[in-house]
Structure formats: C-alpha cells, structure tokens
Scaffold this motif. Sequence first.
Motif, PDB file in Angstrom:
ATOM      1  N   ALA A 182       0.899  -1.240   0.056  1.00 35.85           N
ATOM      2  CA  ALA A 182       0.132   0.065   0.083  1.00 35.85           C
ATOM      3  C   ALA A 182       0.818   1.212   0.046  1.00 35.85           C
ATOM      4  O   ALA A 182       0.536   2.194  -0.798  1.00 35.85           O
ATOM      5  CB  ALA A 182      -0.971  -0.033   1.205  1.00 35.85           C
TER       6      ALA A 182
ATOM      7  N   PHE B 199     -10.483   3.243  -1.357  1.00 38.79           N
ATOM      8  CA  PHE B 199      -9.425   2.559  -1.562  1.00 38.79           C
ATOM      9  C   PHE B 199      -9.613   1.333  -2.329  1.00 38.79           C
ATOM     10  O   PHE B 199      -9.125   0.966  -3.172  1.00 38.79           O
ATOM     11  CB  PHE B 199      -8.888   2.365  -0.266  1.00 38.79           C
TER      12      PHE B 199
ATOM     13  N   PRO C 229      -4.490   1.664   4.100  1.00 39.51           N
ATOM     14  CA  PRO C 229      -4.754   2.870   3.356  1.00 39.51           C
ATOM     15  C   PRO C 229      -4.310   4.180   4.271  1.00 39.51           C
ATOM     16  O   PRO C 229      -3.415   4.840   3.859  1.00 39.51           O
ATOM     17  CB  PRO C 229      -6.221   3.111   3.106  1.00 39.51           C
TER      18      PRO C 229
END
Length: 363
Positions: free
Chosen positions: A18, A77, A336
Amino acid sequence: MNAMHDVIVIGGGAIGLAIARELRSDRSRSVLVVDRSGIGEGASWAAAGMLSALSEADSGGPFLELCLASQRMYRGFADGLVLETGIDCGCATNGSLHLGMPDDTPETLRARYELQRQWSPNVEFLYPDELRLVEPLLTARVHGALFFPDDLQVTPRRLVRALQESCIRRGVEIRSAARVEEVSKGVVRIATEELKAKTIIVASGAWTSELKGLDPPAPVRPRKGQILSLSTAGQPFRCMIRWDNAYFVPRPDGELVVGATSEDAGFDRSLTAAGIGILLSKAQAISSHVGSFPIKEMWSGLRPGTPDGLPIIGRSRVPGVFYATGHFRNGILLAPITASIMAALVDERNPELPIEPYSPLRF
Ligand code: FAD
Ligand code: GLY
C-alpha cells in the motif's frame, strides 16, 4: 552496479504494497519492493479481513481515531483498486455484531454500548429478540449485542493481489525471494548485494526485529493466529460476529471464516489440535448449526505484535530510514492510512493525524 532507487520498501505485505503504491501515485519517484519470500505471503495472506475499528477497541483516543480514519478510507481505496486492476478485493459492508463475553451481564453489555456510543454514534444495541431476527441461526445465550453497521470486510488474499497488480501498473519494481539482512543509511544489504536508496521503509511485519542495523531496534514479536474456514450453502450469517475472543466472517461466496487464536509461539506456524479444537468449539458455541458444515481450509499467520499493541510508524534515528510495522491485529484495516501517512513523511509534509503515539523512539 545496482541502480539507485528513490525508495526501497522492505516487505511486500499489505502495508509495504500500500505504501509503495501510494508513493508511485504521481509516478515521480522510483520505488522498489523487496520481500524475503513471495509477495503477500506473510500475515496479510492469513488475515480474516475484518475492517472493524470499534469492535476491538477498549478505549477511545488517537489509535481508535487512526483505525476509524482508515475504515472511512476503505471503500474509496477498494474501488480505486478495482478500477485500476480489475481485481475486486471483496469489500462489503455487512456490519458486525459484538455479542460480548460469556460472562457478560445485561449491565456490562449496556455499559460497553454507552462507552462505544461516545466514540461513534452509529452503534446500535440489539436485544435478544431483535438479534434473532438479524441472525436466526445464532444459538449463543447472550443478553443482547452491539451492532456496528459501518463495519466492512475484505478478502485479504485478493486485496494483496490487487495491491501488487496496482504497484506493477504504476511502475513499482518488485523483487521476491530477496531477504534483507541489514539496513544502514541509504543502503539495504541482501546476501552479498547492496541496494541503494535515498529513503528506506521498513515494512517487514513480524520479522522486523531480525533486521540488523535498525536504530532504534523495533521490538516486534510474532503473535501466531490459527484460523479456519467452513463451507456453507448460501450465506447463513449476514454479519460478521464476535463472541468470546472468536469471530465469524461470512464471505458472499458461502465461505465462513472462523478466527482466530492469539499465541506467543515464536515463528512456529504449525496448526495444533488445541488451537483448531478451540476455534471449532467456540464456533459451535456461537451457533450450534455450524457443527454440520464441512471444514474448507485451516491456516495460520504471524501478526506483528508490539509491547503496547500499537504500530510503529515514523522516522528512525538512521537518516532516511522509516518504520511502518507492528500493525498487530489491524494491519489490513490500517493499510490505507499507513500509506497516506508514510507518503506525507517521505514528502516532508505533516500527516493528517498525529503519529507521536506510534513513534519508533517510544520503547
Ligand atoms: P506481512 O503481511 O507479514 O508482510 C511483511 C512482509 O515482509 C512479508 O511478506 C515478509 O516476507 C517480508 N519480510 C520480512 N522480513 C524481511 C526481510 N528481512 N527482507 C525482505 N522481506 C522481509 N488485520 C485486520 O486488519 N483485520 C483482520 O481481520 C485481521 N485478521 C487477522 C487474522 C489472523 C489469523 C492474523 C494472523 C492476522 C490478522 N490481522 C488482521 C492482522 C494483519 O494480518 C496484519 O496486521 C497485517 O497483515 C500486517 O501487514 P504487514 O504488511 O505489516 O505484514
Ligand atoms: N483482527 C483479527 C485478528 O487479528 O485475529
């Protein structure tokens, strides 16, 4: 001669991927992810995928705010990942039910409800008759339940595939089977090879304390979780359900995930009679109906635990070396927001939330 990268991320789990993806969002810097095994085969592969900030929270404060902020980011996301890669990570808003502990009284459950309501107005109290309407197959004898309608789930193995694919499309370089031995200013050493980068991000999960050269050391310890899934016809449970340190995560395809143990067993990942036995017995205590469901899969993973249960996010004392590790029970949920915070740190901007509680220097 190895090329100089702008950023090297050590660890290709949900956290490392991520971060790498976020750092490549404007395609301006070169990013390399290195992983000692296959990409996404660590804790992120093993996780249940509950995105439930409140159901594990015992107190309010900055960590709960961090979890809630990440939970609010998740739908966007996940949608962004599908658009970009075509891989659907199974993000679903089915809410979660918290049935409490077997010895909870109506008063303790109610007190928990009043407390949780201060942190999020969206929690509901369900009395036993209301609970049976929502989940008719529940047989646990409880005095009620807290319902968190905003809780989501993802399928972590699909999430990791989507993140990896997104990284590839954004031009992140990925190397698997590359175990980092040592880190120093601007250098990552793999066996006899030295890789160079201006910025190094340590996202190596449960194995972080094995890395040489970290200053300060990162006291991350593996916390084993055994977990299993059952095959069901249709979807007999609507919501995620927690009771007595166990939980159900019902997937839309009929798989019912039952988690999870939490054991201090070093790097041992074996499945044990005691571990699987307790999960099966707690599952049947939640609903006696599950006793007839076939076992689909059993597996385990190593959560990156820290002494205070909080992640380690921020600058180390080695110039250019940052930590994003120790996400313990919430690394899928926190991917995220961790990516967003790390991008701010690398760009020398202020992160959107305070990160002092997660300072690598706090131990
Ligand atoms: P990992 O996914 O473990 O990735 C770390 C990577 O670093 C690995 O791929 C590893 O190979 C690599 N690495 C390590 N050392 C080196 C090195 N020296 N050189 C190169 N590479 C290295 N979280 C939730 O939010 N919701 C849940 O429902 C949930 N359920 C869980 C259920 C179980 C049974 C378990 C075990 C965990 C669960 N978690 C959950 C926690 C979550 O899985 C972790 O917090 C999260 O996956 C951590 O992500 P990570 O990327 O830091 O670690
Ligand atoms: N958050 C669920 C687990 O770690 O088992």
